[in-house]
Write a protein that holds these residues in place. Structure first.
Motif, PDB file in Angstrom:
ATOM      1  N   GLU A 214       0.824  -1.200   0.000  1.00  0.00           N
ATOM      2  CA  GLU A 214       0.000   0.000   0.000  1.00  0.00           C
ATOM      3  C   GLU A 214       0.864   1.259   0.000  1.00  0.00           C
ATOM      4  N   GLU A 215       1.863   1.307   0.876  1.00  0.00           N
ATOM      5  CA  GLU A 215       2.737   2.468   0.917  1.00  0.00           C
ATOM      6  C   GLU A 215       3.531   2.610  -0.376  1.00  0.00           C
ATOM      7  N   LEU A 216       3.951   1.505  -0.940  1.00  0.00           N
ATOM      8  CA  LEU A 216       4.677   1.560  -2.202  1.00  0.00           C
ATOM      9  C   LEU A 216       3.804   2.131  -3.307  1.00  0.00           C
ATOM     10  N   LEU A 217       2.524   1.748  -3.339  1.00  0.00           N
ATOM     11  CA  LEU A 217       1.608   2.281  -4.345  1.00  0.00           C
ATOM     12  C   LEU A 217       1.417   3.778  -4.178  1.00  0.00           C
ATOM     13  N   PHE A 218       1.215   4.229  -2.936  1.00  0.00           N
ATOM     14  CA  PHE A 218       0.999   5.658  -2.696  1.00  0.00           C
ATOM     15  C   PHE A 218       2.240   6.469  -3.062  1.00  0.00           C
ATOM     16  N   MET A 219       3.420   5.941  -2.756  1.00  0.00           N
ATOM     17  CA  MET A 219       4.639   6.657  -3.097  1.00  0.00           C
ATOM     18  C   MET A 219       4.840   6.708  -4.610  1.00  0.00           C
ATOM     19  N   GLN A 220       4.523   5.633  -5.297  1.00  0.00           N
ATOM     20  CA  GLN A 220       4.636   5.634  -6.755  1.00  0.00           C
ATOM     21  C   GLN A 220       3.676   6.641  -7.383  1.00  0.00           C
ATOM     22  N   VAL A 221       2.475   6.726  -6.854  1.00  0.00           N
ATOM     23  CA  VAL A 221       1.501   7.697  -7.380  1.00  0.00           C
ATOM     24  C   VAL A 221       2.004   9.111  -7.146  1.00  0.00           C
ATOM     25  N   PHE A 222       2.581   9.355  -5.974  1.00  0.00           N
ATOM     26  CA  PHE A 222       3.104  10.701  -5.720  1.00  0.00           C
ATOM     27  C   PHE A 222       4.222  11.050  -6.690  1.00  0.00           C
ATOM     28  N   SER A 240      10.292  14.659  -6.845  1.00  0.00           N
ATOM     29  CA  SER A 240      10.029  13.382  -7.508  1.00  0.00           C
ATOM     30  C   SER A 240      11.257  12.486  -7.596  1.00  0.00           C
ATOM     31  N   ARG A 241      12.461  13.000  -7.308  1.00  0.00           N
ATOM     32  CA  ARG A 241      13.659  12.188  -7.463  1.00  0.00           C
ATOM     33  C   ARG A 241      14.524  12.123  -6.215  1.00  0.00           C
ATOM     34  N   LEU A 242      14.706  13.223  -5.523  1.00  0.00           N
ATOM     35  CA  LEU A 242      15.663  13.279  -4.417  1.00  0.00           C
ATOM     36  C   LEU A 242      15.004  13.083  -3.056  1.00  0.00           C
ATOM     37  N   LEU A 243      13.966  13.848  -2.766  1.00  0.00           N
ATOM     38  CA  LEU A 243      13.377  13.815  -1.430  1.00  0.00           C
ATOM     39  C   LEU A 243      12.702  12.492  -1.083  1.00  0.00           C
ATOM     40  N   PRO A 244      12.087  11.763  -2.022  1.00  0.00           N
ATOM     41  CA  PRO A 244      11.498  10.475  -1.628  1.00  0.00           C
ATOM     42  C   PRO A 244      12.496   9.532  -0.969  1.00  0.00           C
ATOM     43  N   SER A 245      13.738   9.501  -1.433  1.00  0.00           N
ATOM     44  CA  SER A 245      14.738   8.645  -0.793  1.00  0.00           C
ATOM     45  C   SER A 245      15.065   9.135   0.614  1.00  0.00           C
ATOM     46  N   ASP A 246      15.160  10.450   0.800  1.00  0.00           N
ATOM     47  CA  ASP A 246      15.433  10.993   2.133  1.00  0.00           C
ATOM     48  C   ASP A 246      14.284  10.737   3.103  1.00  0.00           C
ATOM     49  N   SER A 247      13.075  10.611   2.581  1.00  0.00           N
ATOM     50  CA  SER A 247      11.920  10.437   3.465  1.00  0.00           C
ATOM     51  C   SER A 247      11.910   9.074   4.151  1.00  0.00           C
ATOM     52  N   LEU A 248      12.690   8.112   3.670  1.00  0.00           N
ATOM     53  CA  LEU A 248      12.706   6.800   4.312  1.00  0.00           C
ATOM     54  C   LEU A 248      13.216   6.884   5.745  1.00  0.00           C
ATOM     55  N   ASN A 249      14.035   7.876   6.049  1.00  0.00           N
ATOM     56  CA  ASN A 249      14.546   8.068   7.404  1.00  0.00           C
ATOM     57  C   ASN A 249      13.851   9.213   8.130  1.00  0.00           C
ATOM     58  N   GLY A 261       0.023  11.166  -2.236  1.00  0.00           N
ATOM     59  CA  GLY A 261      -0.196  10.074  -3.173  1.00  0.00           C
ATOM     60  C   GLY A 261      -1.531   9.403  -2.975  1.00  0.00           C
ATOM     61  N   ALA A 262      -1.902   9.152  -1.718  1.00  0.00           N
ATOM     62  CA  ALA A 262      -3.197   8.531  -1.446  1.00  0.00           C
ATOM     63  C   ALA A 262      -4.346   9.451  -1.826  1.00  0.00           C
ATOM     64  N   ARG A 263      -4.176  10.754  -1.618  1.00  0.00           N
ATOM     65  CA  ARG A 263      -5.234  11.706  -1.973  1.00  0.00           C
ATOM     66  C   ARG A 263      -5.447  11.753  -3.486  1.00  0.00           C
ATOM     67  N   HIS A 264      -4.363  11.801  -4.236  1.00  0.00           N
ATOM     68  CA  HIS A 264      -4.502  11.818  -5.696  1.00  0.00           C
ATOM     69  C   HIS A 264      -5.168  10.541  -6.183  1.00  0.00           C
ATOM     70  N   LEU A 265      -4.803   9.412  -5.599  1.00  0.00           N
ATOM     71  CA  LEU A 265      -5.388   8.144  -6.030  1.00  0.00           C
ATOM     72  C   LEU A 265      -6.880   8.097  -5.734  1.00  0.00           C
ATOM     73  N   SER A 266      -7.304   8.678  -4.616  1.00  0.00           N
ATOM     74  CA  SER A 266      -8.733   8.694  -4.291  1.00  0.00           C
ATOM     75  C   SER A 266      -9.520   9.611  -5.213  1.00  0.00           C
ATOM     76  N   LEU A 267      -8.845  10.552  -5.869  1.00  0.00           N
ATOM     77  CA  LEU A 267      -9.536  11.480  -6.758  1.00  0.00           C
ATOM     78  C   LEU A 267      -9.714  10.911  -8.160  1.00  0.00           C
ATOM     79  N   VAL A 268      -8.728  10.178  -8.626  1.00  0.00           N
ATOM     80  CA  VAL A 268      -8.799   9.649  -9.989  1.00  0.00           C
ATOM     81  C   VAL A 268      -9.403   8.258 -10.034  1.00  0.00           C
ATOM     82  N   ASN A 269      -9.485   7.577  -8.895  1.00  0.00           N
ATOM     83  CA  ASN A 269     -10.033   6.218  -8.861  1.00  0.00           C
ATOM     84  C   ASN A 269     -11.002   6.122  -7.695  1.00  0.00           C
ATOM     85  N   PRO A 270     -12.311   6.018  -7.960  1.00  0.00           N
ATOM     86  CA  PRO A 270     -13.296   6.002  -6.856  1.00  0.00           C
ATOM     87  C   PRO A 270     -13.195   4.770  -5.974  1.00  0.00           C
TER      88      PRO A 270
END
Length: 670
Positions: A214-222, A240-249, A261-270
Motif C-alpha cells: 500500500e505504501e509503495l503504491l501511494f509513493m509511486q503515485v506521488f 520526484s527524485r531526491l526527497l522520496p529517498s530521504d523520506s525513508l529516514n 499520493g493517497a489523496r490523488h489516487l482517491s480522486l482519480v479512482n473512486p
C-alpha cells in the motif's frame, strides 16, 4: 633399486633448497623494511642499523598481534582537565545494516505530563492515529469576498473530518464541512520536545525500502503524478527524485508524501477512499506540530514538510476550509531565509510556494503577498544564464507576471476628486503599463532558442480538427514559461489605462495570445503542466468569441480533470456566464454575428498585428452583481500574515523560535 636412489636424491635436494631459502622476518625493525634489507632482529638495535648509524625504529608487528613502541609517550597531568565521555557507538552502528540489532534496547524515561482536560486526547486504535484538531487563522473578510465553491482544486469528494468526541479514528461519507474550520489548535505541553507516541518509522534507523504494498503504491503515485507538477519549476526534480529517498529516514516527510499520493489516487479512482490520505496527513501534521516546539529542530525538514502538506490541502475538496499549512509553509520558508537566490531544496520549495500563490492571485485578482521586489530575482537580461537552464528565464517571467497581477489588482474603482489628480494618476498608470509591456517583450526577445516553439501549425494545417494552432514545445519548464507569457500578455491587454479592450489593438493582442495559449494546452501531453494550464486557459478563454472555440475549451477542461484529477467543473459555469450562454437572446445575436466568420481567424504568431478579418467585437461585459464575486484590489488575505513576526502568525501555541537556522546559501538538496 635405482629408482629408490633417485627418489631419495630428489627428496634430499628439495630439503636442501628449502633450507637455503631465506626465512621471512616478521619482527624486524622498520628501518630495514624501508631499506628492503633482511633484519637480524637484534635488540635494542639491529646489526644493519649499527653499521649504518641509523635509528633502529620499531613499530607495529606484521602479524597485527602486538604493538611495540621504542619510546612510550609521556602523558601530561590531567588534574585540571574536565572530560566528559560520550558514547556514539549506537549512532555509528546505525549506519550499518543490522548494526543496532547488536545493542540492547535503551530504557525509555516517560515524563509525567499534567492532566489537561481542555486538550484534545490522541488515542490509538489498531495502530491508527487520531486526527489532530487544527484550524487556520480567522479571516472574516476572506469568507465574505471569496465564494468557497469556486476555488481551484481537485474534484469534489464528499468527506467528513473525524469527530474528536469519539474514541476511535473513523471516517464516514458526508457533505458536512471539515471540523478544522471551527476549532482551534490545542496548546501542547511546553516541558517536553520528545514524541512518546508510537512511530511508523524510527527516525534514527534506516528502515530500508518500502515493504508495504500500500505504501509503495501511494509513493509511486506521488512520484509519477503529484511530484510531476511540483517539480515543473525545479531543474533538479527534488520532489520526484531526491526527497522520496530521504523520506525513508524521516517519518514526518514520508507521511506527507504518502498523504498526497493517497489523496490523488482517491480522486482519480473512486475505488480508493480518502481515509488513508487523512491518516497520513494527520500523522504528518502531528509530527510537524511537535517538531515546531523543539528549538533544536531541523528547520529545513519542517519547512519542506509544510510545503508538501500545503499541496495536500490544495488537492482537498474545499481548500479554503483546510488552511492549516498554507500560511504556515510560507512562514517557515521565510524563517529559513529562502529566496530566489537559494539553491537546493530551498529553491524548490520557494518557487513552488510562490508559483501556487501567483496562480491564486490571478484567479481572485489579488495582490501578491510577498513583494516580488523582495524575491531576489536577477532581472538583468544582459547576463547570460547557463545553457540549458531555462528555469532561470522562467523565474524572471514569473516576477514580471507577478508585477502584472499587482498592477491589475490595483485598477482604480473611483475617480480622483480633481481632474488634475485624475490625469496624474492616469499618466502614472500608463507609464507603469508601458514599463511592464516593454519588460515582457524584452523577455520574449532575449530568451534562448530552446524556449521558443519547436513547431507551429495553423488549424487548417493539422488533422486534429482543433480550432487552435498546434504549438509544439519540448521541455516542461518551457511550456510553463510560455503559458505564463501568454497569460501576462492577455492580462495587459485587459488592463490598459487608456485604450478599451474593444479597441482594435487590444482586441487583436488578446486574440493572438489567447489562441496561442489555447493551442499549447490543446495539444500538450505533459500532465506536469496541468496546474498552470488550468488557470492560464481560464484567462485566455474569457477572450474567445467563437462558439466553436468556446466549446473546445470546455472539452479541454473536462479532459484535464479526467487525466489529472484537478477539479475544473466550476470553470464551466463561470465561463458560460461570461460568454453569455445563460442569456439565450444574447447567444442568438452572437450566432448571427458569427455566420460570416464561421471559421476561426488564424492567429498571428510573433508578427505585426493584423486588423483585417477580425472576429466580431464582443459586447462589453456586464457589470458584476453586488456580492457575486471576490473583492478586488486586496492583498492575498491567506498569506498576508504568513510571518512568525506577525502577532497572529501561523501555528499559534505551537511555534517555538529555532536556535539554529540553515546557512545561506544552501548547497545540495539538504
Amino acid at each position: 633399486m635405482a629408482t629408490n636412489d633417485a627418489t631419495g636424491g630428489t627428496a634430499a635436494g628439495e630439503n636442501t633448497s628449502a633450507a637455503a631459502r631465506p626465512k621471512r622476518v616478521r619482527t624486524g625493525c622498520l628501518t630495514c623494511r624501508e631499506r628492503h634489507l633482511k633484519c637480524d632482529e637484534g635488540l635494542p638495535d639491529c646489526q644493519n642499523c649499527r653499521k649504518s648509524s641509523r635509528p633502529c625504529k620499531r613499530g607495529v608487528r606484521l602479524n597485527f598481534i602486538d604493538t611495540q613502541v621504542k619510546s612510550p609517550p609521556i602523558t601530561p597531568p590531567t588534574q585540571e582537565w574536565d572530560i566528559t565521555f560520550q558514547d556514539e557507538s549506537r549512532e555509528i552502528a546505525s549506519e550499518y545494516r543490522g548494526g543496532l540489532g547488536r545493542y540492547a534496547a535503551l530504557p525509555v524515561e516517560v515524563e509525567e505530563v499534567p492532566d489537561i482536560k481542555d486538550e484534545a486526547l490522541y488515542q490509538f486504535s489498531s495502530g491508527v492515529m487520531n486526527t489532530p484538531t487544527l484550524a487556520h487563522q480567522q479571516l472574516p473578510s476572506l469568507q465574505q469576498s471569496i465564494p468557497v465553491g469556486n476555488v481551484e482544486s481537485y474534484p469534489a469528494v464528499s468527506q467528513r473530518m473525524p469527530d474528536n468526541s469519539r474514541e476511535q479514528h473513523r471516517h464516514s461519507s458526508s457533505n458536512t464541512d471539515s471540523t478544522f474550520t471551527s476549532q482551534t489548535i490545542p496548546p501542547a505541553p511546553s516541558s517536553t520536545y520528545t514524541n512518546n507516541k508510537q512511530t511508523l518509522t524510527p527516525p534514527s534507523e534506516d528502515r530500508g525500502p518500502l515493504d508495504s504494498p500500500e505504501e509503495l503504491l501511494f509513493m509511486q503515485v506521488f512520484v509519477e503524478e503529484v511530484g510531476l507538477w511540483m517539480d515543473s519549476l525545479d531543474p533538479y526534480k527534488h520532489f520526484s527524485r531526491l526527497l522520496p529517498s530521504d523520506s525513508l529516514n524521516e517519518p514526518m516527510l514520508l507521511n506527507a508524501f504518502l498523504a498526497c499520493g493517497a489523496r490523488h489516487l482517491s480522486l482519480v479512482n473512486p475505488v480508493y477512499s480518502e481515509d488513508k490520505a487523512l491518516h497520513y496527513y494527520d500523522d504528518a501534521t502531528t509530527r510537524l506540530l511537535e517538531a515546531l516546539q523543539n528549538p533544536n529542530r531541523n528547520t529545513v525538514m519542517c519547512a519542506t514538510t509544510a510545503v508538501i502538506l500545503n499541496v495536500y490541502e490544495i488537492m482537498s475538496e474545499r481548500p479554503l476550509q483546510r488552511m492549516n499549512h498554507i500560511a504556515g509553509a510560507r512562514a517557515l520558508i521565510k524563517e529559513c531565509r529562502w529566496t530566489a537566490r537559494s539553491t537546493g531544496v530551498g529553491a524548490a520549495c520557494f518557487w513552488l510556494n510562490v508559483g501556487m500563490e501567483l496562480l491564486s492571485c490571478i484567479r481572485f485578482n489579488w495582490q501578491v503577498a510577498w513583494d516580488p521586489d523582495l524575491w531576489g530575482v536577477d532581472m538583468d537580461f544582459s547576463k547570460e544564464i547557463e545553457y540549458g537552464c531555462e528555469e532561470g528565464w522562467t523565474y524572471r517571467l514569473m516576477y514580471i507576471v507577478a508585477k502584472i497581477a499587482n498592477f491589475r489588482s490595483t485598477v482604480p474603482r473611483q475617480a480622483e476628486s480633481s481632474q488634475h489628480a485624475e490625469q496624474v494618476r492616469l499618466q502614472n498608470r500608463f507609464n507603469d503599463w508601458n514599463r511592464l509591456k516593454d519588460w515582457i517583450d524584452s523577455w520574449n526577445s532575449n530568451v534562448p532558442r530552446t524556449m521558443r516553439p519547436m513547431g507551429y501549425l495553423y488549424p487548417h494545417q493539422t488533422t486534429s480538427k482543433s480550432a487552435f494552432p498546434e504549438v509544439w514545445l519540448i521541455k516542461r519548464t518551457t511550456i510553463v514559461a510560455r503559458l505564463f507569457y501568454h497569460t501576462g500578455m492577455c492580462l495587459l491587454a485587459q488592463t490598459h489605462p487608456i485604450m478599451s479592450t474593444r479597441s482594435p489593438e487590444m482586441h487583436d493582442l488578446q486574440q493572438t495570445h489567447a489562441h496561442d495559449l489555447c493551442g499549447i494546452v490543446a495539444h500538450v501531453k505533459d500532465r506536469g503542466v496541468a496546474s498552470v494550464a488550468i488557470r492560464s486557459l481560464a484567462i485566455a478563454a474569457e477572450c474567445l468569441v467563437s462558439r466553436r472555440e468556446q466549446e473546445e475549451v470546455l472539452e479541454i477542461f473536462d479532459r484535464i480533470q479526467k487525466e489529472t484529477g484537478w477539479r475544473t467543473g466550476f470553470l464551466h459555469k463561470e465561463l458560460k456566464e461570461k460568454w453569455g450562454w445563460n442569456n439565450e437572446e444574447q447567444y442568438q445575436q452572437q450566432q448571427q454575428q458569427n455566420v460570416a466568420a464561421s471559421l476561426p481567424v488564424l492567429p498571428v504568431h510573433n508578427f505585426p498585428y493584423q486588423t483585417s478579418n477580425l472576429p466580431p467585437v464582443p459586447p462589453p461585459p456586464a457589470a458584476p452583481k453586488p456580492g457575486a464575486g471576490p473583492r478586488q484590489g486586496i492583498i492575498n488575505p491567506i498569506l498576508r500574515s504568513a510571518d512568525f513576526s506577525a502577532p497572529t502568525h501561523p501555528y499559534q501555541n505551537h511555534y517555538v523560535a529555532p536556535l539554529h537556522l540553515p546557512p545561506q546559501p544552501q548547497y545540495g538538496h539538504f
